[in-house]
Design a protein around this motif. Structure first.
Motif, short mmCIF file in Angstrom:
data_model
loop_
_atom_site.label_atom_id
_atom_site.label_comp_id
_atom_site.label_asym_id
_atom_site.label_seq_id
_atom_site.Cartn_x
_atom_site.Cartn_y
_atom_site.Cartn_z
N PHE A 76 2.08 -1.80 5.45
CA PHE A 76 1.32 -2.99 5.10
C PHE A 76 0.50 -2.76 3.83
CE2 PHE A 76 1.34 -4.90 9.59
CZ PHE A 76 2.18 -5.94 9.21
N ALA A 77 -0.16 -1.60 3.76
CA ALA A 77 -0.99 -1.29 2.59
C ALA A 77 -0.16 -1.21 1.32
CB ALA A 77 -1.74 0.03 2.82
N ALA A 78 1.01 -0.56 1.42
CA ALA A 78 1.89 -0.44 0.25
C ALA A 78 2.43 -1.80 -0.17
CB ALA A 78 3.03 0.52 0.57
N TRP A 79 2.80 -2.61 0.82
CA TRP A 79 3.32 -3.96 0.54
C TRP A 79 2.25 -4.81 -0.16
CZ3 TRP A 79 5.69 -7.50 4.96
CH2 TRP A 79 6.17 -8.68 4.37
N VAL A 129 8.90 -13.98 0.78
CA VAL A 129 10.03 -13.04 0.76
C VAL A 129 11.19 -13.69 0.00
CG1 VAL A 129 11.60 -11.63 2.14
CG2 VAL A 129 9.27 -12.03 2.92
N ARG A 130 11.11 -13.63 -1.32
CA ARG A 130 12.12 -14.23 -2.20
C ARG A 130 12.65 -13.24 -3.23
NH1 ARG A 130 11.98 -19.94 -2.10
NH2 ARG A 130 10.33 -20.78 -0.80
N THR A 131 12.24 -11.99 -3.14
CA THR A 131 12.74 -10.97 -4.05
C THR A 131 13.23 -9.78 -3.24
OG1 THR A 131 10.62 -9.80 -4.27
CG2 THR A 131 10.99 -11.65 -5.76
N ARG A 132 14.06 -8.98 -3.85
CA ARG A 132 14.63 -7.82 -3.15
C ARG A 132 13.55 -6.83 -2.72
NH1 ARG A 132 19.76 -6.00 -2.73
NH2 ARG A 132 20.45 -7.60 -4.19
N ARG A 133 12.55 -6.61 -3.57
CA ARG A 133 11.50 -5.65 -3.22
C ARG A 133 10.69 -6.14 -2.02
NH1 ARG A 133 7.59 -3.63 -7.88
NH2 ARG A 133 7.01 -5.83 -7.89
N ARG A 134 10.33 -7.42 -2.02
CA ARG A 134 9.58 -7.96 -0.89
C ARG A 134 10.42 -7.96 0.38
NH1 ARG A 134 6.02 -13.00 -3.42
NH2 ARG A 134 4.82 -11.69 -4.88
N GLU A 135 11.71 -8.17 0.22
CA GLU A 135 12.59 -8.13 1.39
C GLU A 135 12.66 -6.71 1.95
OE1 GLU A 135 16.96 -9.83 2.76
OE2 GLU A 135 16.51 -9.59 0.63
N ALA A 136 12.65 -5.71 1.07
CA ALA A 136 12.66 -4.32 1.53
C ALA A 136 11.38 -4.01 2.31
CB ALA A 136 12.80 -3.38 0.34
N PHE A 137 10.24 -4.46 1.80
CA PHE A 137 8.98 -4.28 2.52
C PHE A 137 9.03 -4.99 3.87
CE2 PHE A 137 6.77 -3.29 -1.64
CZ PHE A 137 6.28 -2.06 -1.24
N TRP A 160 11.61 -5.73 5.86
CA TRP A 160 12.44 -5.09 6.88
C TRP A 160 11.88 -3.72 7.28
CZ3 TRP A 160 15.12 -7.90 9.81
CH2 TRP A 160 15.73 -9.07 9.34
N ALA A 161 11.21 -3.03 6.36
CA ALA A 161 10.54 -1.79 6.75
C ALA A 161 9.43 -2.09 7.75
CB ALA A 161 9.96 -1.10 5.51
N THR A 162 8.72 -3.19 7.53
CA THR A 162 7.67 -3.61 8.46
C THR A 162 8.25 -3.98 9.81
OG1 THR A 162 6.35 -4.47 6.61
CG2 THR A 162 5.78 -5.25 8.81
N VAL A 163 9.34 -4.72 9.81
CA VAL A 163 9.98 -5.13 11.05
C VAL A 163 10.40 -3.91 11.87
CG1 VAL A 163 12.00 -6.28 12.04
CG2 VAL A 163 10.71 -7.38 10.20
N LEU A 164 11.02 -2.93 11.21
CA LEU A 164 11.46 -1.73 11.92
C LEU A 164 10.26 -0.99 12.52
CD1 LEU A 164 13.72 0.19 12.72
CD2 LEU A 164 13.52 1.29 10.48
N ALA A 165 9.17 -0.90 11.76
CA ALA A 165 7.98 -0.22 12.27
C ALA A 165 7.38 -0.97 13.45
CB ALA A 165 6.94 -0.08 11.16
N THR A 166 7.38 -2.31 13.41
CA THR A 166 6.82 -3.08 14.53
C THR A 166 7.65 -2.90 15.79
OG1 THR A 166 8.04 -5.12 13.96
CG2 THR A 166 5.86 -4.83 12.98
N PHE A 167 8.96 -2.77 15.63
CA PHE A 167 9.81 -2.56 16.81
C PHE A 167 9.55 -1.20 17.43
CE2 PHE A 167 11.98 -6.33 15.58
CZ PHE A 167 12.70 -6.76 16.68
N ALA A 168 9.45 -0.18 16.61
CA ALA A 168 9.18 1.16 17.14
C ALA A 168 7.80 1.20 17.79
CB ALA A 168 9.27 2.19 16.02
#
Length: 292
Positions: A126-129, A141-149, A151-159
């Protein structure tokens, strides 16, 4: 540039002018939360079933390959598509479950410690995003970089959610049904806070998003585990099959109706809107769409 002038361009030209023009995530509606909980529940039991049937040495690499494949399709997509987007969520749910379980089962780390660990990981993302983009809103979420942030967030929330659900059920001895009650109460907090008390929209969304994981996982575990452990005894395989059907029907409905496509994305290509600028679900002017 107005929406009308943009709609006169072909999709490739519009994309070249504006970068990733279309939002890559769905509109947040009631069906979003229903589908999210269903996918999290399915991911919990499917991961357990695959690890039990194939063994972690085979199951986890297969999960990772499927996750990478679905993410690749999502990143290559020009705009939000229900089947593409939710297939990634399903695979994140399955792989995220194994990632969380690996710390406890594989390394012997207590659930409390793994919950704290994934909380720190999520906070760092979250801080990096925010430092990079200046916003944590999923509507951006309309750019590739924001999309990468994203999905990284989504994966972390699931774990994190998986570890938290296991912690309350086993370490805190609430059991799976008790955990369902706990997380159902907790997830009501951001909803009520946003609706009634003006809670920040982005904070409310991510708080609810994190809590859907332990809620869905607790429901799935309660359905799967035997009666001696306080469950319904349907088994991981049986529950996974039931939930897979439910998830498929939900995604099919979303793909067919397109009710979760953001209205500005519907209008940019001139489809789905009547002459008044309103689509079939009454969205349009109410959301400030300007077609002029």
């Amino acid at each position: 540039m107005s929406s009308t002038s943009l709609s006169s361009l072909n999709p490739q030209h519009r994309r070249s002018i504006s970068g990733t023009l279309f939002t890559k995530v769905p509109e947040i509606i009631a069906f979003f939360w229903l589908t999210k909980v269903a996918t999290t529940a399915m991911g919990e039991t499917t991961s357990d079933w695959m690890n039990g049937f194939l063994g972690p040495a085979i199951a986890i690499p297969l999960m990772l390959i499927a996750l990478v494949w679905t993410l690749r399709r999502q990143f290559r997509a020009e705009r939000y598509d229900a089947w593409t987007y939710w297939s990634v969520v399903v695979m994140v749910a399955i792989f995220g479950t194994s990632a969380a379980d690996a710390l406890h089962v594989g390394l012997g780390i207590p659930y409390l410690d793994s919950t704290i660990f994934y909380s720190v990981v999520l906070a760092i993302i979250f801080a990096a995003w925010y430092r990079s983009e200046g916003t944590l809103s999923i509507h951006s979420v309309r750019t590739r970089r924001r999309e990468a942030f994203y999905w990284a967030t989504v994966l972390a929330t699931f774990a994190l959610g998986t570890a938290a659900g296991d912690m309350t059920a086993t370490s805190l001895h609430l059991g799976y049904f008790g955990s369902i009650v706990l997380f159902a109460a907790l997830i009501a907090v951001p909803f009520v806070g946003y609706r009634r008390f003006g809670m920040n929209e982005v904070l409310a969304f991510w708080a609810a998003y994190v809590l859907t994981r332990p809620l869905g996982a607790s429901v799935a575990d309660w359905m799967a585990v035997d009666h001696a452990r306080g469950g319904l005894g349907l088994g991981a395989g049986g529950v996974s099959l039931i939930l897979a059907v439910v998830v498929a029907l939900l995604i099919r409905w979303l793909a067919k109706t397109r009710m979760d496509v953001r209205v500005e994305d519907v209008g940019l290509d001139g489809s789905g809107l009547d002459e008044s600028g309103v689509d079939g679900f009454g969205r349009g002017r109410a959301l400030g769409l300007d077609l002029g």
